[in-house]
Scaffold this motif. Sequence first.
Motif, PDB file in Angstrom:
ATOM      1  N   LEU A 187       0.827  -1.213   0.000  1.00 62.43           N
ATOM      2  CA  LEU A 187       0.000   0.000   0.000  1.00 62.43           C
ATOM      3  C   LEU A 187       0.858   1.257   0.000  1.00 62.43           C
ATOM      4  CD1 LEU A 187      -2.819  -1.001   2.531  1.00 62.43           C
ATOM      5  CD2 LEU A 187      -3.033  -0.753   0.057  1.00 62.43           C
ATOM      6  N   ARG A 189       4.085   1.466  -1.017  1.00 64.51           N
ATOM      7  CA  ARG A 189       4.894   1.557  -2.237  1.00 64.51           C
ATOM      8  C   ARG A 189       4.061   2.000  -3.436  1.00 64.51           C
ATOM      9  NH1 ARG A 189       7.044   3.097  -5.531  1.00 64.51           N
ATOM     10  NH2 ARG A 189       8.943   2.504  -6.648  1.00 64.51           N
ATOM     11  N   LEU A 190       2.799   1.609  -3.492  1.00 62.80           N
ATOM     12  CA  LEU A 190       1.918   2.017  -4.596  1.00 62.80           C
ATOM     13  C   LEU A 190       1.297   3.390  -4.375  1.00 62.80           C
ATOM     14  CD1 LEU A 190       0.069  -1.357  -5.333  1.00 62.80           C
ATOM     15  CD2 LEU A 190       2.048  -0.385  -6.507  1.00 62.80           C
ATOM     16  N   ASN A 191       1.708   4.062  -3.304  1.00 62.37           N
ATOM     17  CA  ASN A 191       1.218   5.401  -2.977  1.00 62.37           C
ATOM     18  C   ASN A 191      -0.286   5.433  -2.722  1.00 62.37           C
ATOM     19  OD1 ASN A 191       3.808   6.602  -3.247  1.00 62.37           O
ATOM     20  ND2 ASN A 191       3.539   6.667  -5.475  1.00 62.37           N
ATOM     21  N   VAL A 192      -0.853   4.303  -2.317  1.00 62.43           N
ATOM     22  CA  VAL A 192      -2.251   4.284  -1.921  1.00 62.43           C
ATOM     23  C   VAL A 192      -2.423   4.983  -0.580  1.00 62.43           C
ATOM     24  CG1 VAL A 192      -4.208   2.802  -1.352  1.00 62.43           C
ATOM     25  CG2 VAL A 192      -2.670   2.161  -3.210  1.00 62.43           C
ATOM     26  N   VAL A 193      -1.494   4.720   0.328  1.00 62.10           N
ATOM     27  CA  VAL A 193      -1.484   5.342   1.648  1.00 62.10           C
ATOM     28  C   VAL A 193      -0.053   5.755   1.967  1.00 62.10           C
ATOM     29  CG1 VAL A 193      -2.021   5.050   4.090  1.00 62.10           C
ATOM     30  CG2 VAL A 193      -3.387   3.851   2.397  1.00 62.10           C
ATOM     31  N   SER A 194       0.113   6.945   2.492  1.00 55.26           N
ATOM     32  CA  SER A 194       1.451   7.401   2.869  1.00 55.26           C
ATOM     33  C   SER A 194       1.867   6.776   4.194  1.00 55.26           C
ATOM     34  CB  SER A 194       1.476   8.927   2.990  1.00 55.26           C
ATOM     35  OG  SER A 194       0.658   9.355   4.071  1.00 55.26           O
ATOM     36  N   LYS A 197       0.357   8.544   7.121  1.00 57.44           N
ATOM     37  CA  LYS A 197      -1.023   8.136   7.399  1.00 57.44           C
ATOM     38  C   LYS A 197      -1.061   6.795   8.122  1.00 57.44           C
ATOM     39  CE  LYS A 197      -3.861  11.289   5.831  1.00 57.44           C
ATOM     40  NZ  LYS A 197      -4.866  11.944   6.729  1.00 57.44           N
TER      41      LYS A 197
END
Length: 268
Positions: A187, A189-194, A197
Amino acid sequence: MSTAPKDELEGTEQPFVSHLVELRDRLVKALIAIGIAFGALCFWPGPGALYDLLALPLVSQLPEGSKLIATNPISPFLVPLKVTLMGGFMLALPIVLYQVWAFVAPGLYSHEKRLVLPLVVSSTLLFVGGVAFCYFFVFGKVFAFIQGFAPKSIAAAPDIEAYLGFVLTMFIAFGAAFEVPIAVVVLARLNVVSIQKLKEWRGYFIVIAFIIAAIITPPDVVSQLSLAIPMCLLYEVGIWAAHLFIRHTQAPAEGGGESAEQDSSKSA
């Protein structure tokens, strides 16, 4: 003048049919590996011995002389074979995952390959670690609690099929729970969540972990804590690992975009 970076995968496209053929070949190789492992386990130590090993945490907590029962006439034959097949899959899991890796690797960039291979290896080790933790630690505590709580007037005689179903459910639950770091890393690495966060949501995850543990595990405090606490600790491990993965698996454009633009403007 600035030139566009060359695509690593340019010219490597294959027809759709060739992908299907390769997928078939990879599946066949994975099934052959599972079949060989299954055959080896059937030869030694044998399906009966494997089931005895699987049932040991429960049998050791039963009153002396008590055994598991089979309510279905063919259960003494089928259930040990199912256990052996499960063991064969676990034994052949590295080869199965290698076939998955070999199938998807040609379509990945070099920075993506640096991410996928460690994730495949670590996810395998974490799943096996979750299963081992459940077998060697959780089962003994849970069965001891249940037998200690049961009235003396009740003679425990668990069915072998029901026990196998319970064991598989617990193995999958603990194996999946130990994959928390992998989910966190992907999550992030795919920039879904920083990562920031993820740190802020730490308290929410703790509550969710205890809710999941209460739903999946038997209704005793030992098994619930045994699932929830590792999940919380592994969440922290995932945040730490995400830092490392993001740092070492960045694409050239991500890691040096500004410097590339400066060099191109100078050359122009």
